[in-house]
Design a protein around this motif. Structure first.
Motif, mmCIF file in Angstrom:
data_model
loop_
_atom_site.group_PDB
_atom_site.id
_atom_site.type_symbol
_atom_site.label_atom_id
_atom_site.label_comp_id
_atom_site.label_asym_id
_atom_site.label_seq_id
_atom_site.Cartn_x
_atom_site.Cartn_y
_atom_site.Cartn_z
ATOM 1 N N VAL A 148 0.844 -1.199 0.000
ATOM 2 C CA VAL A 148 0.000 0.000 0.000
ATOM 3 C C VAL A 148 0.878 1.247 0.000
ATOM 4 O O VAL A 148 0.608 2.226 -0.707
ATOM 5 N N GLY A 149 1.966 1.213 0.776
ATOM 6 C CA GLY A 149 2.888 2.339 0.810
ATOM 7 C C GLY A 149 3.539 2.597 -0.536
ATOM 8 O O GLY A 149 3.741 3.757 -0.929
ATOM 9 N N ALA A 150 3.871 1.531 -1.276
ATOM 10 C CA ALA A 150 4.493 1.705 -2.591
ATOM 11 C C ALA A 150 3.532 2.338 -3.584
ATOM 12 O O ALA A 150 3.913 3.192 -4.395
ATOM 13 N N VAL A 151 2.254 1.939 -3.546
ATOM 14 C CA VAL A 151 1.249 2.564 -4.412
ATOM 15 C C VAL A 151 1.103 4.044 -4.063
ATOM 16 O O VAL A 151 1.074 4.920 -4.944
ATOM 17 N N ALA A 152 1.039 4.338 -2.747
ATOM 18 C CA ALA A 152 0.918 5.728 -2.310
ATOM 19 C C ALA A 152 2.140 6.544 -2.715
ATOM 20 O O ALA A 152 2.025 7.726 -3.057
ATOM 21 N N ALA A 153 3.319 5.922 -2.700
ATOM 22 C CA ALA A 153 4.539 6.623 -3.095
ATOM 23 C C ALA A 153 4.471 7.044 -4.556
ATOM 24 O O ALA A 153 4.873 8.157 -4.923
ATOM 25 N N GLY A 154 3.961 6.166 -5.423
ATOM 26 C CA GLY A 154 3.819 6.520 -6.828
ATOM 27 C C GLY A 154 2.908 7.722 -7.014
ATOM 28 O O GLY A 154 3.188 8.617 -7.832
ATOM 29 N N ALA A 155 1.823 7.776 -6.239
ATOM 30 C CA ALA A 155 0.915 8.922 -6.323
ATOM 31 C C ALA A 155 1.593 10.194 -5.818
ATOM 32 O O ALA A 155 1.447 11.277 -6.407
ATOM 33 N N LEU A 156 2.339 10.076 -4.742
ATOM 34 C CA LEU A 156 3.029 11.241 -4.177
ATOM 35 C C LEU A 156 4.096 11.780 -5.120
ATOM 36 O O LEU A 156 4.323 12.997 -5.203
ATOM 37 N N LEU A 157 4.747 10.895 -5.856
ATOM 38 C CA LEU A 157 5.789 11.324 -6.795
ATOM 39 C C LEU A 157 5.230 12.174 -7.937
ATOM 40 O O LEU A 157 5.983 12.915 -8.584
ATOM 41 N N LEU A 158 3.931 12.096 -8.175
ATOM 42 C CA LEU A 158 3.313 12.933 -9.203
ATOM 43 C C LEU A 158 3.474 14.417 -8.897
ATOM 44 O O LEU A 158 3.453 15.258 -9.806
ATOM 45 N N THR A 159 3.653 14.757 -7.622
ATOM 46 C CA THR A 159 3.808 16.168 -7.248
ATOM 47 C C THR A 159 5.119 16.742 -7.777
ATOM 48 O O THR A 159 5.283 17.968 -7.796
ATOM 49 N N GLY A 160 6.043 15.888 -8.215
ATOM 50 C CA GLY A 160 7.268 16.392 -8.811
ATOM 51 C C GLY A 160 7.000 17.234 -10.040
ATOM 52 O O GLY A 160 7.814 18.097 -10.405
ATOM 53 N N ASP A 161 5.846 17.023 -10.680
ATOM 54 C CA ASP A 161 5.501 17.771 -11.889
ATOM 55 C C ASP A 161 5.166 19.228 -11.578
ATOM 56 O O ASP A 161 5.077 20.054 -12.492
#
Length: 389
Positions: A261-274
């Protein structure tokens, strides 16, 4: 670790060897493929040979590979040298089963977590060290300095490792066949290996593409920035001992669920890099930290589970497990570069969520929750792998 620091300097390699960043990123993939091969071909020898001889021999070979990489004049030579370094940089995967064999079953998760904490520290420092040193002295310097450090480590471990007794007299071909047979006959080993392969693929995709992203048009930062982001992930060093204690208390499945679950959430959080700027960098740092914690905590849970299966074959169990994991990591690195080239950073984030989501789906739907017996308890098989003398 030697297979991770090329992630931070691949843009410098591209400039130094006059190749495209996409081509230079192949050095990372070759190192990980070499590591996967080394796990399959060399780690089983941990059940067959005395650890002191095996470890020092591999470290000397690693040193030679690093020198070759640091003096390479073309990308193909560097790729081959990177694969050689990856092939022989498998010492941690020999020492962790050795430590597990010397540890009481009820503390095995804690000990595994502590060892992985040190391993994570090496990974994070390797990225920071290579990014900074490469910016100052060029891309060759990290390889040559690493060679000197490995040589010093060889001397230290030759003096410090305990004498051990091999657990098997099987021939080398039989050892290799045993790893494949264990993967076929042990459902919990297959489950652990496939879960970690998917999550590690997500982890590798993100880290390989990150170097291209923050040194590219979006941020135009130097390679030391990659090292700073790696240091932000240093908090994951403190997470793995906690994951080990939770694994001892609640079992591997509970820790794996949280990790996926943490890995999925990390992918979503990385979107903020944009978003760019300081906000985007903060999002990248937080996302990479969460992904590090998720991947490493799952590693603790999975290795604790497989070490409880057959006490006399821990190195061979670890061989099957880590080979699958690093094949997944190699594929993830390759996919990460392609996703970034085709879809940009958001495509990489989508890939991370997809891979982690597949692992989560397998965990929730594909398998019953089973807690393996502790080694040495009723139902355990075999004798301890190695005994210090």
């Amino acid at each position: 670790m030697n297979i991770y620091f090329p992630q931070a300097i691949s843009p410098l390699i591209a400039d130094g060897l006059h190749v495209s960043p996409k081509s230079a990123a192949l050095v990372v993939t070759c190192a990980q493929l070499g590591y996967a091969a080394g796990i399959f071909l060399l780690v089983p020898l941990g059940d067959r040979l005395r650890h002191r001889v095996l470890v020092t021999t591999l470290l000397l070979a690693t040193c030679a590979g690093l020198v070759l990489a640091g003096t390479a004049g073309t990308l193909p030579v560097l790729a081959v040298a990177g694969a050689l370094v990856g092939l022989t940089t498998v010492v941690p995967q020999i020492l962790i089963p050795m430590a597990a064999a010397l540890t009481a079953p009820e503390h095995r998760g804690t000990v595994t977590g502590t060892l992985l904490s040190g391993l994570i520290g090496g990974i994070l420092l390797a990225r920071a060290f290579s990014g900074t040193l490469g910016e100052w002295l060029g891309w060759r310097a990290p390889y040559l300095v690493a060679a000197a450090l490995v040589l010093a480590l060889t001397v230290a471990l030759a003096a410090a490792l305990p004498a051990t007794t091999p657990s098997t007299g099987q021939s080398y071909p039989a050892l290799l066949a045993a790893s494949l047979r264990l993967l076929r006959t042990e459902p919990l080993l297959r489950r652990s290996a496939l879960n970690q392969a998917l999550v590690f693929a997500a982890f590798s995709a993100a880290w390989t593409a990150l170097a291209l992203y923050i040194t590219g048009p979006a941020y135009r930062l130097g390679t030391p920035a990659i090292g700073v982001l790696a240091l932000v992930g240093a908090a994951s060093m403190f997470a793995t001992p906690i994951a080990g204690r939770r694994t001892d208390r609640d079992g591997p499945d509970a820790v794996n669920l949280v990790s996926m679950v943490g890995a999925v959430a990390a992918g979503a959080l990385l979107l903020t890099g944009d978003l760019g700027g300081a906000v985007g960098l903060a999002g990248l740092g937080a996302g990479m930290l969460l992904l590090d914690v998720a991947m490493q905590s799952g590693q603790v849970a999975n290795q604790t589970r497989i070490f409880a299966l057959r006490s006399e074959a821990r190195a061979r169990l670890n061989t099957a497990y880590m080979t699958c994991a690093f094949l997944g990591g190699s594929v993830g690195s390759w996919l990460g570069v392609r996703a970034y080239s085709t879809f940009g950073w958001n495509g990489v984030c989508g890939l991370v969520m997809l891979l982690a989501g597949l692992a989560l789906l397998r965990h929730r739907v594909g398998h019953p929750k089973v807690r393996p017996p502790r080694a040495g308890a009723a139902g355990g098989r075999g004798r301890p792998q190695h005994v210090a003398r």
